[in-house]
Scaffold this active site. Structure first.
Site, mmCIF file in Angstrom:
data_model
loop_
_atom_site.group_PDB
_atom_site.id
_atom_site.type_symbol
_atom_site.label_atom_id
_atom_site.label_comp_id
_atom_site.label_asym_id
_atom_site.label_seq_id
_atom_site.Cartn_x
_atom_site.Cartn_y
_atom_site.Cartn_z
ATOM 1 N N HIS A 34 0.781 -1.240 0.091
ATOM 2 C CA HIS A 34 0.020 -0.017 0.071
ATOM 3 C C HIS A 34 0.880 1.120 -0.063
ATOM 4 C CE1 HIS A 34 1.098 0.113 4.183
ATOM 5 N NE2 HIS A 34 0.758 -1.299 4.242
ATOM 6 N N HIS A 37 4.079 1.578 2.074
ATOM 7 C CA HIS A 37 5.225 0.742 1.590
ATOM 8 C C HIS A 37 5.978 1.503 0.515
ATOM 9 C CE1 HIS A 37 2.957 -2.902 2.870
ATOM 10 N NE2 HIS A 37 4.029 -3.162 3.430
ATOM 11 N N GLN A 61 6.304 -15.999 11.697
ATOM 12 C CA GLN A 61 5.910 -14.868 12.606
ATOM 13 C C GLN A 61 4.241 -14.686 12.675
ATOM 14 O OE1 GLN A 61 7.622 -11.825 9.750
ATOM 15 N NE2 GLN A 61 5.801 -10.460 10.405
ATOM 16 N N GLN A 150 6.821 3.341 11.072
ATOM 17 C CA GLN A 150 6.734 3.643 12.412
ATOM 18 C C GLN A 150 5.099 2.803 12.797
ATOM 19 O OE1 GLN A 150 6.110 7.819 13.893
ATOM 20 N NE2 GLN A 150 4.787 6.976 15.576
ATOM 21 N N LYS A 151 4.176 2.461 12.096
ATOM 22 C CA LYS A 151 2.995 2.181 12.401
ATOM 23 C C LYS A 151 3.448 0.771 13.267
ATOM 24 C CE LYS A 151 0.237 -1.117 11.408
ATOM 25 N NZ LYS A 151 0.030 -2.134 10.645
ATOM 26 N N GLN A 155 7.816 -3.271 16.622
ATOM 27 C CA GLN A 155 8.696 -4.222 15.424
ATOM 28 C C GLN A 155 10.085 -3.413 15.179
ATOM 29 O OE1 GLN A 155 7.707 -6.824 11.888
ATOM 30 N NE2 GLN A 155 7.989 -4.569 11.202
ATOM 31 N N SER A 187 -2.307 -0.079 6.436
ATOM 32 C CA SER A 187 -2.011 -1.705 6.538
ATOM 33 C C SER A 187 -2.325 -2.644 5.580
ATOM 34 C CB SER A 187 -2.295 -1.653 7.908
ATOM 35 O OG SER A 187 -2.368 -3.351 8.278
HETATM 36 O O1 PAF Z 1 6.381 -5.670 8.697
HETATM 37 C C1 PAF Z 1 6.567 -6.864 7.863
HETATM 38 O O2 PAF Z 1 6.059 -6.734 6.891
HETATM 39 C C2 PAF Z 1 7.255 -8.074 8.537
HETATM 40 O O3 PAF Z 1 7.189 -8.280 9.709
HETATM 41 C C3 PAF Z 1 8.779 -8.028 7.955
HETATM 42 C C4 PAF Z 1 9.544 -7.090 8.327
HETATM 43 C C5 PAF Z 1 8.745 -8.310 6.072
HETATM 44 C C6 PAF Z 1 9.194 -9.344 8.411
HETATM 45 O O4 PAF Z 1 8.764 -10.369 7.818
#
Ligand code: PAF
Length: 282
Positions: A34, A37, A61, A150-151, A155, A187
């Site tokens: 989106h 990115h 994850q 930052q969203k 992470q 998102s």
């Molecule tokens: O934020 C994300 O899209 C994921 O957590 C990442 C950093 C690509 C790791 O898989």
């Protein structure tokens, strides 16, 4: 844009590039791209000579199998978007390329309290999975800079820690959250919201802004409770609304009026889990 699916392929391509140039920027993603990115990519292109992105929906994850199954996949559109926005190299590995030997025990990353608070508490194992994928990607791409939004505030802190503990020679650049007109943070998961839910989801940002406007030194308990109640009263299933020190995510119930703070929230609307945050003192 060149699309490369193998580690050997990207390693030799980047080796050639590295012999002439010094900066490689990296935007790791799980696709379903989106505008957020795209803005990471634009930041990357401003700072670095080469812009590399990756799309890999990292299974390790997802603490919830259903969330993994429902994760939006829009590969063709993503490739078009990256190409159009000046990405030079797209790394597109499959799971075997990323994790060739399932029998090797997974490394445990010592993330301290980051692993057990907020997202860590509600998504056990999530950040270990993120670190597993990001470490592997960073070792393959060896970027000078990595760009993250930052969203995903926690992470970003986790990746900062990962770079420290693994001694990785990459600089983390945190880019501001992009929002829809109504304030909803962009998102990939927003693709799963109905139009009505998209409108309702704006309440998260509204709540965070309300706290920012009304925060005073002293106890923060009532302000936090009001924020949680407001979301619950607006059809959200709230997991947390917390205020923490911006630099280390220590949760605070009292404010000295000086320390930089961030407010973070996670809540379900229907079966879609959304997170957001804003700095309370810039
Ligand atoms: O934020 C994300 O899209 C994921 O957590 C990442 C950093 C690509 C790791 O898989």
């Amino acid at each position: 844009m060149i699309i490369i699916k193998t580690i050997d392929g990207i390693t030799s391509r980047l080796r050639k590039f590295r012999s002439i140039h010094s900066s490689i920027g990296f935007v790791p993603t799980m696709g379903a791209l989106h505008k957020g990115h795209i803005s990471l990519l634009q930041n990357c292109k401003q700072v670095c000579e080469l812009a590399v992105s990756s799309i890999f929906i990292n299974p390790t994850q997802f603490n919830n199998a259903d969330d993994f199954k429902k994760y939006p996949v829009t590969l063709e559109q993503d490739i078009y978007t990256l190409e159009k926005n000046g990405c030079d190299v797209l790394f597109l590995p499959d799971t075997n390329e990323m994790y060739p030997d399932e029998t090797i025990p997974k490394k445990h990353f010592d993330l301290g309290q980051l692993e057990i608070i907020l997202e860590g508490k509600y998504r056990p194992g999530h950040f270990q999975g993120v670190c597993q994928a990001v470490k592997r990607l960073l070792e393959i791409v060896m970027p000078s800079h990595v760009f993250m939004g930052q969203k995903d505030y926690q992470q970003c802190m986790v990746i900062k820690k990962l770079l420290e503990i693994e001694n990785l020679n990459t600089q983390l650049i945190i880019c501001t959250t992009l929002r829809e007109e109504n304030g909803l943070a962009m998102s990939s998961r927003n693709l799963r919201l109905s139009e009505k839910q998209r409108e309702d989801a704006a309440a998260i940002y509204k709540t965070l802004r309300h706290v920012k406007q009304n925060i005073r030194s002293g106890s923060l308990l009532q302000l936090k409770k009001d924020a949680q109640d407001y979301l619950s009263g607006n059809n959200f299933k709230v997991e947390y609304v917390e205020i923490a020190e911006a630099d280390n995510l220590n949760i605070v119930d009292e404010w000295d009026g000086v320390t930089r703070l961030v407010i973070l929230a996670a809540a379900f609307i229907g079966d879609v889990r959304l997170i957001d945050n804003i700095l309370l003192k810039d």
